[in-house]
Design a protein around this motif. Structure first.
Motif, PDB file in Angstrom:
ATOM      1  N   ALA A 197       0.794  -1.217   0.069  1.00 34.61           N
ATOM      2  CA  ALA A 197      -0.029  -0.060  -0.118  1.00 34.61           C
ATOM      3  C   ALA A 197       0.936   1.150   0.022  1.00 34.61           C
ATOM      4  N   PHE A 198       2.000   1.097   0.577  1.00 38.03           N
ATOM      5  CA  PHE A 198       3.076   2.434   0.731  1.00 38.03           C
ATOM      6  C   PHE A 198       4.310   1.683   0.262  1.00 38.03           C
ATOM      7  N   LYS A 199       5.199   2.805  -0.285  1.00 38.78           N
ATOM      8  CA  LYS A 199       6.535   2.326  -0.660  1.00 38.78           C
ATOM      9  C   LYS A 199       7.629   2.686   0.260  1.00 38.78           C
ATOM     10  N   VAL A 200       7.540   3.605   1.218  1.00 40.09           N
ATOM     11  CA  VAL A 200       8.311   3.894   2.198  1.00 40.09           C
ATOM     12  C   VAL A 200       7.776   4.416   3.432  1.00 40.09           C
ATOM     13  N   ALA A 201       8.266   4.435   4.386  1.00 42.19           N
ATOM     14  CA  ALA A 201       7.802   4.984   5.833  1.00 42.19           C
ATOM     15  C   ALA A 201       9.174   5.387   6.564  1.00 42.19           C
ATOM     16  N   PHE A 202       8.510   6.607   7.240  1.00 43.25           N
ATOM     17  CA  PHE A 202       9.349   7.259   8.232  1.00 43.25           C
ATOM     18  C   PHE A 202       8.742   7.437   9.592  1.00 43.25           C
ATOM     19  N   SER A 203       9.860   7.020  10.558  1.00 47.54           N
ATOM     20  CA  SER A 203       9.664   7.049  11.799  1.00 47.54           C
ATOM     21  C   SER A 203      10.545   8.280  12.359  1.00 47.54           C
ATOM     22  N   LEU A 204       9.854   9.243  13.191  1.00 48.69           N
ATOM     23  CA  LEU A 204      10.345  10.395  13.711  1.00 48.69           C
ATOM     24  C   LEU A 204      10.633  10.206  15.312  1.00 48.69           C
ATOM     25  N   GLN A 205      11.782  10.837  15.715  1.00 55.61           N
ATOM     26  CA  GLN A 205      12.008  10.998  17.262  1.00 55.61           C
ATOM     27  C   GLN A 205      10.878  11.959  17.787  1.00 55.61           C
ATOM     28  N   PRO A 206      10.606  11.883  19.133  1.00 55.84           N
ATOM     29  CA  PRO A 206       9.631  12.795  19.626  1.00 55.84           C
ATOM     30  C   PRO A 206      10.412  14.170  19.923  1.00 55.84           C
ATOM     31  N   VAL A 207       9.367  15.238  19.779  1.00 51.26           N
ATOM     32  CA  VAL A 207       9.756  16.606  20.032  1.00 51.26           C
ATOM     33  C   VAL A 207       9.774  16.573  21.576  1.00 51.26           C
ATOM     34  N   LYS A 208      10.556  17.385  22.174  1.00 41.12           N
ATOM     35  CA  LYS A 208      10.494  17.739  23.552  1.00 41.12           C
ATOM     36  C   LYS A 208       9.218  18.810  24.005  1.00 41.12           C
ATOM     37  N   VAL A 209       8.563  18.627  25.002  1.00 42.61           N
ATOM     38  CA  VAL A 209       7.414  19.337  25.496  1.00 42.61           C
ATOM     39  C   VAL A 209       7.916  20.715  25.450  1.00 42.61           C
ATOM     40  N   GLU A 210       8.963  21.261  25.893  1.00 39.61           N
ATOM     41  CA  GLU A 210       9.571  22.506  26.083  1.00 39.61           C
ATOM     42  C   GLU A 210       9.665  23.100  24.577  1.00 39.61           C
ATOM     43  N   THR A 211      10.084  22.327  23.899  1.00 39.39           N
ATOM     44  CA  THR A 211      10.221  22.844  22.193  1.00 39.39           C
ATOM     45  C   THR A 211       8.879  23.298  21.897  1.00 39.39           C
ATOM     46  N   VAL A 212       7.895  22.392  22.146  1.00 37.18           N
ATOM     47  CA  VAL A 212       6.292  22.725  21.616  1.00 37.18           C
ATOM     48  C   VAL A 212       6.008  24.281  22.586  1.00 37.18           C
ATOM     49  N   LEU A 213       6.514  24.406  23.688  1.00 45.60           N
ATOM     50  CA  LEU A 213       5.849  25.576  24.355  1.00 45.60           C
ATOM     51  C   LEU A 213       6.764  26.644  23.797  1.00 45.60           C
ATOM     52  N   SER A 214       8.085  26.350  23.443  1.00 41.51           N
ATOM     53  CA  SER A 214       8.767  27.682  22.983  1.00 41.51           C
ATOM     54  C   SER A 214       8.338  28.223  21.817  1.00 41.51           C
ATOM     55  N   VAL A 215       8.089  27.260  20.924  1.00 39.84           N
ATOM     56  CA  VAL A 215       7.315  27.677  19.627  1.00 39.84           C
ATOM     57  C   VAL A 215       6.017  28.465  19.738  1.00 39.84           C
TER      58      VAL A 215
END
Length: 419
Positions: free
Chosen positions: A373-391
């Motif tokens: 159904a898909f040709k390629v997949a990408f798994s990402l590391q989690p973002v830090k909560v503090e990064t989200v708040l800073s954004v």
């Protein structure tokens, strides 16, 4: 400073809480919602995805929202949902394996949202806004929870934790996965005043989940104000509030249906021109995060790719660590691979790109590629909560599907009516 407001919630009678509580409206398809309703006729899914009860009807038609209102009223008329006589706040505790999450449900202010004291890190889509705006306005209720975070020195969380009463909760719902959701009502006026005073010292809330529900609540308030039918409750919306250090973030995986003009071999060759690539080898596909192979004293991007039956680790130096958005792994993946290689310039709408929530085992990701159904997949590391708040503090927004927050809450255990 932010404000919280106790309110008279509509809640399931204790013995029906498990039968009524449902997953949120936006994590299932119409067909999945229909199956849930067939298996559990009293499910709150009848209210939040009422199109599943109306075969062949356009999901955006007025009939769907009228059915949601009717289904909510039926649950109340049958005595399955009952409104509290006095205002309260509602402790919400989730037991998930060895993890315990504790927050509380209260109302927050539309004015705080407008003034950016309730901060956002995602753009909303008009179609989703319009759907929930109609739903809230027609049902006269907030039927789903907005998840908010606050920076906590420890005092507020400790106080909230001390409020959990001994003995039985007011409501319990169990998911098939074993996750347990518990609600405890707190109505002591002294405690409610103490909490309001504590949050008077908090500068901001941050939306972790429910950007569309929050914006739709604001839309309803503005609509009612312009139409002269405003009520105090219309100027508030329901949220579950957690300390920022009491939640978890997972990465959000990407799946792509085709490689465009590339073969697997030429795709890999182009990837190697952009990243340092290592064959990862065997992984534990029952978990949902791949530990990085490469360790570095300087900031690096780390992305895992599944292509042609093998896992690879892609890494590259972070060019500008001061650029909070640009230094995200998801940003470099979008620019280098999705846009430059595959021509996927709109990650919100391109049908070739699909997402898989971060708390899903890697076997799900691998299986979808192996199925063809898909040709390629990408798994990402989690973002830090503090990064989200800073954004959010900087007034910026994250790329689409950057974060998967836990815990995930159920709908139907606490409802806020706008009257």
């Amino acid at each position: 400073m932010v404000k919280i407001y106790p309110f008279k919630a509509v809640r399931p009678v204790k013995e029906e809480a498990g039968n009524i509580a449902s997953v949120p409206y936006d994590v299932v398809s119409t067909e999945e919602a229909k199956e849930i309703i067939e298996n559990q006729p009293r499910s709150f899914m009848r209210v939040i995805r009422s199109e599943a009860t109306l075969p062949g009807v356009d999901p955006a038609s007025p009939e769907v929202y009228e059915a949601a209102d009717r289904n909510l009223k039926i649950l109340m008329e049958k005595g399955l949902l009952v409104q509290d006589e006095e205002p309260g706040i509602y402790l919400y505790r989730i037991k998930q394996g060895e993890s315990i999450y504790l927050g509380f449900v209260s109302n927050v202010s539309v004015d705080d949202y407008r003034a950016d004291r309730i901060k956002k890190h995602e753009h909303t889509r008009y179609d989703k806004e319009e759907d929930r705006t109609k739903h809230i306005d027609t049902t006269n209720a907030n039927t789903g929870l907005v998840v908010l975070l606050y920076r906590d020195s420890g005092d507020i969380y400790s106080y909230i934790d001390s409020l959990v009463p001994e003995g039985n909760p007011d409501a319990v719902a169990r998911e098939g996965s074993g996750v347990v959701h518990e609600v405890f009502r707190i109505s002591d006026p002294r405690i409610l005043t103490d909490l309001e005073d504590m949050f008077a010292g908090v500068d901001s809330f941050y939306i972790a989940d429910g950007h569309h529900r929050a914006k739709s609540s604001v839309n309803v308030a503005e609509k009612r104000e312009s139409e002269g039918r405003m009520t105090p409750e219309s100027d508030r919306f329901m949220a579950v509030i957690f300390a920022e250090n009491r939640v978890k973030i997972h990465g959000y995986s990407r799946l792509v249906t085709d490689l465009g003009s590339y073969s697997p071999e030429t795709f890999m060759a182009e990837i190697k021109s952009r990243f340092d690539v290592r064959v990862y080898g065997e992984i534990n596909d029952r978990v949902f995060r791949i530990p990085p192979l490469k360790d570095s004293k300087t900031p690096i991007h780390t992305i895992h790719m599944y292509l042609a039956g093998k896992w690879y680790e892609l890494s590259a130096p972070v060019r500008n660590p001061e650029d909070v958005i640009g230094s995200l792994d998801v940003s470099v993946l979008q620019k280098e691979v999705m846009e430059d290689m595959l021509g996927i310039t709109d990650p919100r709408k391109d049908p070739r790109l699909q997402y898989l929530g971060g708390a899903r085992p890697l076997a799900d990701l691998k299986g979808r590629v192996d199925s063809g159904a898909f040709k390629v997949a990408f798994s990402l590391q989690p973002v830090k909560v503090e990064t989200v708040l800073s954004v959010a503090d900087e007034g910026n927004v994250m790329p689409p599907k950057s974060t998967w927050f836990e815990p995930k809450l159920l709908s139907g255990l606490v409802i806020h009516t706008l009257e």
